[in-house]
Design an enzyme around this catalytic site. Structure first.
Site, PDB file in Angstrom:
ATOM      1  N   TYR A  82      40.916  16.307  68.037  1.00  0.00           N
ATOM      2  CA  TYR A  82      40.640  15.129  67.213  1.00  0.00           C
ATOM      3  C   TYR A  82      41.400  13.892  67.686  1.00  0.00           C
ATOM      4  CZ  TYR A  82      44.774  17.160  64.838  1.00  0.00           C
ATOM      5  OH  TYR A  82      46.002  17.711  64.538  1.00  0.00           O
ATOM      6  N   LYS A 115      48.999  12.057  68.535  1.00  0.00           N
ATOM      7  CA  LYS A 115      48.254  12.586  69.674  1.00  0.00           C
ATOM      8  C   LYS A 115      47.398  11.505  70.329  1.00  0.00           C
ATOM      9  CE  LYS A 115      49.393  17.034  69.538  1.00  0.00           C
ATOM     10  NZ  LYS A 115      50.109  17.716  70.632  1.00  0.00           N
TER      11      LYS A 115
END
Length: 283
Positions: free
Chosen positions: A148, A163
């Protein structure tokens, strides 16, 4: 595909390498000749992992550090270079994550995950690169992101933000440091269950059953499926691959957002109660 000497003589640092997927990666690289330096915060876990690596005939050592602390990372990397005589690769695997409705996340909870994932990756990456640039030798970095990274995901806001930052860091440095022959790539693993991560990300068996039913292949990934990719990217078989993010998720990313299904299929108050119970169990 791999031989016993595929990574022979290469010293590779694995953060969060004492358990979970980090340890699977370390063992896979050890099997094909790599020297392994595992790093993490839990000394007892690291020592146990080090002993298992050594029993495989691997030259291994463990270093206790917090990737959020730049000075600790700098000191440890200098010690690793001294102990092994070189550093050839780095896998930024250390991470933190938890499930929570975004309106309930504390500032400290958000900061902790971002500090580990994004700041920790920067701290380790820069120290490795400084070593290679000073020595005028090539290096390879592999960052662990997530499916994601580009889409975002419900209930894991800190992880999604961090991330995404690591993904941008990967692409930025792949271009900037290509002149130094430093390769920087990332992989985005889907569901590869480990005891530590899964206890924080799956509230109960009903949640897990719903999640599993939404996976295109209707199964989880196997550790060797992940580690085969890792060994390839860290080896001399991939000298022209840099700035790449490879998803390894059985197609999960195509549904966008690992935990988004919860937002539409489960009452919000039930979700919050489950998240709270998970935090209580962890404590």
């Amino acid at each position: 595909m791999f031989q016993e000497n595929t990574l022979k003589g290469k010293t590779i640092i694995v953060t969060g390498g004492g358990s979970g997927l980090g340890f699977f990666m370390a063992k896979a690289m050890a099997k094909v000749g790599a020297n392994i330096a595992i790093c993490g915060r839990r000394e007892s876990v690291l020592q146990s992992a080090k002993e298992e690596l050594a029993s495989m005939g691997c030259r291994a050592n463990a270093y206790t550090l917090d990737v959020r602390n730049y000075n600790e990372v700098e000191s440890a990397f200098k010690q690793i270079a001294s102990d092994f005589g070189t550093i050839d690769g780095l896998i930024n695997n250390a991470a933190g994550n938890f499930l929570s409705a975004s309106e309930d996340i504390s500032p400290n909870g958000f900061k902790t995950v971002v500090d580990i994932v994004l700041h920790g990756t920067f701290n380790c990456t820069q120290n490795a690169a400084k070593y290679w640039i000073a020595k005028k030798q090539p290096g390879v970095i592999l960052n662990i992101v997530t499916t994601y990274t580009e889409t975002g995901c419900a209930f894991v806001l800190p992880s999604a933000c961090a991330k995404a930052g690591v993904y941008a860091l990967t692409n930025t440095l792949a271009y900037e440091w290509a002149t130094y022959n430093i390769r920087v790539n990332s992989i985005a693993p889907g569901p590869f269950p480990t005891e530590g991560a899964w206890s924080r990300l799956m509230p109960d068996s009903s949640f897990e059953s719903t999640y599993l039913s939404n996976l295109p292949m209707k199964r989880y990934g196997k550790p060797e499926e992940l580690t085969n990719l890792v060994v390839f990217l860290m080896s001399d078989m991939a000298p022209y691959i840099t700035g790449e993010c490879i998803s390894i998720d059985g197609g999960e990313r195509l549904s966008a957002g690992m935990f988004n299904y919860m937002a539409t299929q489960m009452p919000r108050e039930n979700l919050k109660a489950a998240f709270a119970a998970m935090r209580s169990i962890k404590k």
